[in-house]
Design a protein around this motif. Sequence first.
Motif, PDB file in Angstrom:
ATOM      1  N   ASN A   1      21.379  12.214   2.715  1.00 54.52           N
ATOM      2  CA  ASN A   1      20.097  12.611   3.305  1.00 54.52           C
ATOM      3  C   ASN A   1      19.013  11.690   2.763  1.00 54.52           C
ATOM      4  N   VAL A   2      17.789  11.892   3.198  1.00 54.64           N
ATOM      5  CA  VAL A   2      16.709  10.985   2.829  1.00 54.64           C
ATOM      6  C   VAL A   2      16.513  10.932   1.311  1.00 54.64           C
ATOM      7  N   TYR A   3      16.752  12.052   0.610  1.00 55.25           N
ATOM      8  CA  TYR A   3      16.436  12.104  -0.814  1.00 55.25           C
ATOM      9  C   TYR A   3      17.563  11.587  -1.703  1.00 55.25           C
TER      10      TYR A   3
ATOM     11  N   LYS B   1       0.832  -1.211   0.000  1.00 50.42           N
ATOM     12  CA  LYS B   1       0.000   0.000   0.000  1.00 50.42           C
ATOM     13  C   LYS B   1       0.863   1.257   0.000  1.00 50.42           C
ATOM     14  N   LEU B   2       1.987   1.197   0.730  1.00 47.07           N
ATOM     15  CA  LEU B   2       2.912   2.335   0.721  1.00 47.07           C
ATOM     16  C   LEU B   2       3.511   2.536  -0.665  1.00 47.07           C
ATOM     17  N   VAL B   3       3.882   1.434  -1.310  1.00 49.22           N
ATOM     18  CA  VAL B   3       4.437   1.502  -2.665  1.00 49.22           C
ATOM     19  C   VAL B   3       3.389   2.060  -3.625  1.00 49.22           C
ATOM     20  N   GLU B   4       2.158   1.585  -3.486  1.00 45.30           N
ATOM     21  CA  GLU B   4       1.077   2.057  -4.351  1.00 45.30           C
ATOM     22  C   GLU B   4       0.857   3.559  -4.201  1.00 45.30           C
TER      23      GLU B   4
ATOM     24  N   LEU C   1      14.557   4.426   5.615  1.00 46.50           N
ATOM     25  CA  LEU C   1      13.747   4.699   4.423  1.00 46.50           C
ATOM     26  C   LEU C   1      12.278   4.382   4.689  1.00 46.50           C
ATOM     27  N   LEU C   2      12.016   3.275   5.365  1.00 47.67           N
ATOM     28  CA  LEU C   2      10.639   2.903   5.684  1.00 47.67           C
ATOM     29  C   LEU C   2       9.982   3.968   6.573  1.00 47.67           C
ATOM     30  N   ALA C   3      10.718   4.448   7.571  1.00 48.24           N
ATOM     31  CA  ALA C   3      10.175   5.481   8.449  1.00 48.24           C
ATOM     32  C   ALA C   3       9.863   6.752   7.662  1.00 48.24           C
ATOM     33  N   SER C   4      10.744   7.120   6.732  1.00 47.95           N
ATOM     34  CA  SER C   4      10.521   8.323   5.924  1.00 47.95           C
ATOM     35  C   SER C   4       9.315   8.161   5.015  1.00 47.95           C
ATOM     36  N   MET C   5       9.136   6.970   4.452  1.00 42.83           N
ATOM     37  CA  MET C   5       7.974   6.717   3.608  1.00 42.83           C
ATOM     38  C   MET C   5       6.689   6.811   4.418  1.00 42.83           C
ATOM     39  N   GLN C   6       6.700   6.241   5.625  1.00 48.00           N
ATOM     40  CA  GLN C   6       5.512   6.288   6.478  1.00 48.00           C
ATOM     41  C   GLN C   6       5.177   7.714   6.897  1.00 48.00           C
ATOM     42  N   ASP C   7       6.208   8.580   6.965  1.00 47.10           N
ATOM     43  CA  ASP C   7       6.001   9.986   7.315  1.00 47.10           C
ATOM     44  C   ASP C   7       5.591  10.833   6.109  1.00 47.10           C
ATOM     45  N   GLY C   8       5.522  10.218   4.934  1.00 41.84           N
ATOM     46  CA  GLY C   8       5.131  10.957   3.735  1.00 41.84           C
ATOM     47  C   GLY C   8       6.208  11.884   3.203  1.00 41.84           C
ATOM     48  N   ALA C   9       7.474  11.508   3.402  1.00 42.06           N
ATOM     49  CA  ALA C   9       8.580  12.391   3.026  1.00 42.06           C
ATOM     50  C   ALA C   9       8.750  12.525   1.518  1.00 42.06           C
ATOM     51  N   PHE C  10       8.312  11.519   0.745  1.00 45.38           N
ATOM     52  CA  PHE C  10       8.596  11.507  -0.694  1.00 45.38           C
ATOM     53  C   PHE C  10       7.434  12.100  -1.482  1.00 45.38           C
ATOM     54  N   LYS C  11       7.662  13.312  -2.015  1.00 41.62           N
ATOM     55  CA  LYS C  11       6.654  14.000  -2.813  1.00 41.62           C
ATOM     56  C   LYS C  11       7.166  14.360  -4.202  1.00 41.62           C
TER      57      LYS C  11
END
Length: 429
Positions: free
Chosen positions: A244-246, A28-31, A276-286
């Motif tokens: 960094n995260v990006y 679901k996160l990947v989607e 990376l998982l924590a950053s994805m769950q926080d919505g970091a990637f836009k």
Amino acid sequence: MRHLGALLFLLGGLGALADVCVPEVDSKLVERLGQRLLPWMNWLSLEHLNPSIYVGLRLSSLQAGAREAFYLHILKLNYQQRLLGLAVDDDSSNNQAKPSMGQLALYLMALRANCEFVGGRKGDRLVSQLKRFLEDEKRAIGSNHKGHPRTSYYQYGLGILALCVHQKRLHDSVVGKLLYAVKHDQHLQQDRLSVDTVAMAGLAFICLEQSNLNPNQRHRITQAISTVRQKILKAQTSEGHFGNVYSTPLALQLLMNSSMPGEKLGRACLKARAALLASMQDGAFKNVLIISQLLPVLNGKSYVDLISPDCEAPRVLLQPAVETPSQTQELISVMLKVPHALQPYRHRISVPAGSSLEDVLKKAQELTGFTYETRNSLSGPFLTSVMGKEAGEREFWQLLQAPNTPLLEGIADYTPKDGQTIELRLVSW
């Protein structure tokens, strides 16, 4: 820790340690990441077309169905018209029609992601044009390596990688400039390692090593891959990100292609996976460019897989995200300042919560006489002029959270918080 060491030893013995660098993420996160790309596939103007979106989807576990094929068709129509038109008339006065070296490289990679080899008279002209770009950059760097690319070493590495996945050989001297830059830290930006730049160079070197396109440079290339890997591992933060995260997705693309895994690599990748998982769950990637680099990693792929892409691999069809209307119109206050402009600027701007920094700039322009100009790029709009002051050669408008914390996102992606002070500062690089 003893059990972790035993696990890493077992994986290394099985030749599967590089798999540790592939994050295990809920589908679901990947989607949700993939869904962020879909609106961009509806924006078909030249300024919004982005071959990186197509490459990222093709190397991911997701697909956009007929929309994906149509997007490639539009890419071909627009990029070939622009690129081949420019090849006929290199003195074209239409600056907006001129593609960057990075755009051309990503377009060629998009073709390869569809299992197409560039060929024929038109294809040969595109290859020749990218080779000319690289030769121009080589001359700008100079025979004594004292100069700099007109674009960046990131685009230089990307150009080499794009030609490599099409099995197009470059002169040893072109490859040699990138080898020298990695060995002598000429990819540094403001005295800090540019992880995404060195990772892109490493991916180009791995492709060259696997394809054996420059056999005379093979020993230097193998050494450079090891150097890149060590630089990236050394750049890991206490949180687990590389740089960094990006910059972490591109770094993981590089590390998952490591041919000599070890316990140090395994530990670093496990730590990066958690971060990376924590950053994805926080919505970091836009940002769409970063998402298009991350999606292949989540599928255990990298740009090196474009050497021999699997175009028959099953992929899950993406459905558009369901928009939920916002229930609140809470306002936040952001202090915007430009202390070193021709006319120093400092104003407090009110915008709805969740607004981007670009929204803040637009509101400031509308209400307070603030002025700015932007230029579109594959990673989104970036500032070219603020309060009448234009960034010159090797200058850029840096975004900071006052007093001195650089923002890691651009104006379209960064979401200011209530009470923050954002400073725009012209700096050299």
